[in-house]
Motif scaffolding. Structure first.
Motif, PDB file in Angstrom:
ATOM      1  N   ALA A  53       0.754  -1.119   0.033  1.00 31.62           N
ATOM      2  CA  ALA A  53      -0.030   0.133  -0.071  1.00 31.62           C
ATOM      3  C   ALA A  53       0.633   1.190   0.137  1.00 31.62           C
ATOM      4  O   ALA A  53       0.584   2.121  -0.855  1.00 31.62           O
ATOM      5  CB  ALA A  53      -0.951  -0.120   1.207  1.00 31.62           C
ATOM      6  N   ALA A  54       1.853   1.262   0.753  1.00 34.62           N
ATOM      7  CA  ALA A  54       2.552   2.616   0.981  1.00 34.62           C
ATOM      8  C   ALA A  54       3.726   2.819  -0.571  1.00 34.62           C
ATOM      9  O   ALA A  54       3.587   3.890  -0.719  1.00 34.62           O
ATOM     10  CB  ALA A  54       3.690   2.330   2.183  1.00 34.62           C
ATOM     11  N   MET A  55       3.883   1.497  -1.003  1.00 30.10           N
ATOM     12  CA  MET A  55       4.701   2.031  -2.165  1.00 30.10           C
ATOM     13  C   MET A  55       3.714   2.295  -3.290  1.00 30.10           C
ATOM     14  O   MET A  55       4.524   2.734  -4.367  1.00 30.10           O
ATOM     15  CB  MET A  55       5.436   0.475  -2.461  1.00 30.10           C
ATOM     16  N   ASN A  56       2.494   2.035  -3.203  1.00 31.31           N
ATOM     17  CA  ASN A  56       1.557   2.464  -4.411  1.00 31.31           C
ATOM     18  C   ASN A  56       0.943   3.691  -4.068  1.00 31.31           C
ATOM     19  O   ASN A  56       0.097   4.175  -4.962  1.00 31.31           O
ATOM     20  CB  ASN A  56       0.915   1.155  -4.928  1.00 31.31           C
ATOM     21  N   GLY A  57       0.965   4.284  -2.945  1.00 32.47           N
ATOM     22  CA  GLY A  57       0.268   5.381  -2.591  1.00 32.47           C
ATOM     23  C   GLY A  57      -1.292   5.042  -2.263  1.00 32.47           C
ATOM     24  O   GLY A  57      -2.159   6.036  -2.742  1.00 32.47           O
ATOM     25  N   ALA A  58      -1.873   3.840  -1.810  1.00 34.20           N
ATOM     26  CA  ALA A  58      -3.083   3.580  -1.800  1.00 34.20           C
ATOM     27  C   ALA A  58      -3.576   4.084  -0.405  1.00 34.20           C
ATOM     28  O   ALA A  58      -3.226   3.392   0.801  1.00 34.20           O
ATOM     29  CB  ALA A  58      -3.127   1.745  -1.940  1.00 34.20           C
ATOM     30  N   GLY A  59      -4.022   5.260  -0.561  1.00 29.76           N
ATOM     31  CA  GLY A  59      -4.319   5.986   0.769  1.00 29.76           C
ATOM     32  C   GLY A  59      -5.156   5.469   1.915  1.00 29.76           C
ATOM     33  O   GLY A  59      -4.925   5.129   3.114  1.00 29.76           O
ATOM     34  N   LEU A  60      -6.257   4.871   1.160  1.00 27.76           N
ATOM     35  CA  LEU A  60      -7.174   4.044   2.232  1.00 27.76           C
ATOM     36  C   LEU A  60      -6.637   2.774   2.831  1.00 27.76           C
ATOM     37  O   LEU A  60      -6.527   2.592   3.944  1.00 27.76           O
ATOM     38  CB  LEU A  60      -8.568   3.577   1.333  1.00 27.76           C
ATOM     39  N   LEU A  61      -5.878   2.130   2.080  1.00 28.69           N
ATOM     40  CA  LEU A  61      -5.417   0.825   2.602  1.00 28.69           C
ATOM     41  C   LEU A  61      -4.180   1.253   3.736  1.00 28.69           C
ATOM     42  O   LEU A  61      -3.748   0.728   4.774  1.00 28.69           O
ATOM     43  CB  LEU A  61      -4.589   0.012   1.400  1.00 28.69           C
ATOM     44  N   MET A  62      -3.551   2.274   3.489  1.00 27.68           N
ATOM     45  CA  MET A  62      -2.223   2.741   4.373  1.00 27.68           C
ATOM     46  C   MET A  62      -2.918   3.204   5.482  1.00 27.68           C
ATOM     47  O   MET A  62      -2.597   2.804   6.577  1.00 27.68           O
ATOM     48  CB  MET A  62      -1.868   3.853   3.599  1.00 27.68           C
ATOM     49  N   TRP A  63      -3.859   4.041   5.447  1.00 25.23           N
ATOM     50  CA  TRP A  63      -4.756   4.600   6.760  1.00 25.23           C
ATOM     51  C   TRP A  63      -5.256   3.235   7.567  1.00 25.23           C
ATOM     52  O   TRP A  63      -5.064   3.040   8.858  1.00 25.23           O
ATOM     53  CB  TRP A  63      -5.602   5.446   6.519  1.00 25.23           C
ATOM     54  N   VAL A  64      -6.189   2.305   7.089  1.00 23.43           N
ATOM     55  CA  VAL A  64      -6.652   1.444   7.816  1.00 23.43           C
ATOM     56  C   VAL A  64      -5.476   0.158   8.488  1.00 23.43           C
ATOM     57  O   VAL A  64      -5.514  -0.119   9.213  1.00 23.43           O
ATOM     58  CB  VAL A  64      -7.362   0.420   6.778  1.00 23.43           C
ATOM     59  N   SER A  65      -4.542   0.006   7.347  1.00 27.61           N
ATOM     60  CA  SER A  65      -3.261  -0.816   7.840  1.00 27.61           C
ATOM     61  C   SER A  65      -2.584  -0.232   8.972  1.00 27.61           C
ATOM     62  O   SER A  65      -2.104  -0.777   9.903  1.00 27.61           O
ATOM     63  CB  SER A  65      -2.316  -0.712   6.906  1.00 27.61           C
TER      64      SER A  65
END
Length: 296
Positions: free
Chosen positions: A98-110
């Motif tokens: 998620a962090a490497m691809n800038g997937a914001g929603l997944l980053m916050w929930v993770s």
């Protein structure tokens, strides 16, 4: 006879009861399972909803979180150490994707899930200290936990490097492939990116989770020596890691010292090795890959 039974009931000075009760006291497992489940939902949304996870990165994150959730639901209630570790590794892969691809929603929930998992681990450590504080070996128990924290960090740190090579998507893979070409691998660059990622994944599983930890530590030592002496050039750039012209050998040496310490002793009780040894499921020939003579 009774003395023999008592001896068999101890592994590394830890009783079988200690392995069964090695778990958090206050942070419930249902909260961790719920958090991982929500993270899986976020990964599916990012992969097939807003498509912030490209190509196979969507599959990597989703399948990793599905494995983490399965472990949290099935393994962790039966044995916290094994279930927690098996859940943690694929969760960290998904978080890094998620962090490497800038997937914001997944980053916050993770990030929320990471806090829950961290609290569970801290709760487990404190609960173990509380049970052992009146025993003669209480101080040694705190030292063992100190080394466990170091081992977990440096072992699982390899997941970041492994993920960018084999889980984060084609963009990351091709960027690294080009970098490997500049190191002289030419048409074999892609293959060596994958091989490097697999070795780093094996290191994370072996050292981080503590599965045949001594073997994993040896492989990790050799891997970093080959990578840095043969290709990285760190040993010729001086000591400081942050220096002009590229990093020196400061961080590499730190890795070698940590992996060397795991090679000497094994992973300890918060590991899959500890669980396997306690249940006596390993033949003598394989125990040497898990712990030293004193531990066996």
């Amino acid at each position: 006879m009774n003395q023999a039974i008592l001896t068999l009931d101890r592994v590394d000075g830890v009783s079988a009861r200690d392995y069964r009760t090695l778990k958090p006291a206050y942070v419930p497992q249902w909260l961790a399972s719920l958090a991982i489940g929500l993270t899986l939902v976020a990964a599916i949304q990012c992969g097939w909803g807003d498509q912030t996870l490209p190509d196979f990165a969507a599959w990597s994150a989703s399948l990793a979180l599905a494995l983490a959730l399965l472990s949290a639901l099935v393994l962790t209630p039966r044995n916290f150490t094994v279930g927690y570790l098996v859940s943690l590794l694929p969760f960290l892969i998904a978080w890094r994707v998620a962090a490497m691809n800038g997937a914001g929603l997944l980053m916050w929930v993770s990030s929320f899930t990471a806090v829950v998992l961290l609290l569970q681990f801290a709760d487990c450590v404190v609960n173990d200290w509380r049970r052992e504080r009146a025993s003669p070996g209480a101080w040694l128990g705190t030292v063992l936990w100190q080394m466990t924290i170091v081992r977990l960090y440096f072992g699982l740190n390899e997941l970041g490097h492994s993920t960018e090579k084999i889980f984060a998507g084609l963009g990351s893979f091709h960027t690294l492939e080009e970098g490997f070409r500049h190191l002289g691998f030419a048409q074999w660059a892609g293959l060596f990116v994958i091989l490097g990622g697999l070795v780093e994944l094996a290191s994370a599983i072996s050292v981080g989770l503590g599965l045949f930890a001594r073997l994993g530590a040896l492989v990790s030592l050799l891997y970093f020596l080959v990578a840095t002496v043969g290709f990285g050039g760190e040993w010729g750039r001086g000591y400081a890691w942050a220096s002009a012209g590229g990093g020196g050998w400061e961080y590499v040496m730190m890795l070698l010292v940590v992996f060397g310490s795991v090679l000497l002793t094994g992973a300890g009780k918060f590991s899959i090795d500890g669980w396997l040894l306690q249940r006596r499921w390993l033949p003598d020939a394989l125990r040497v890959l898990c712990t030293n003579k004193a531990g066996r």
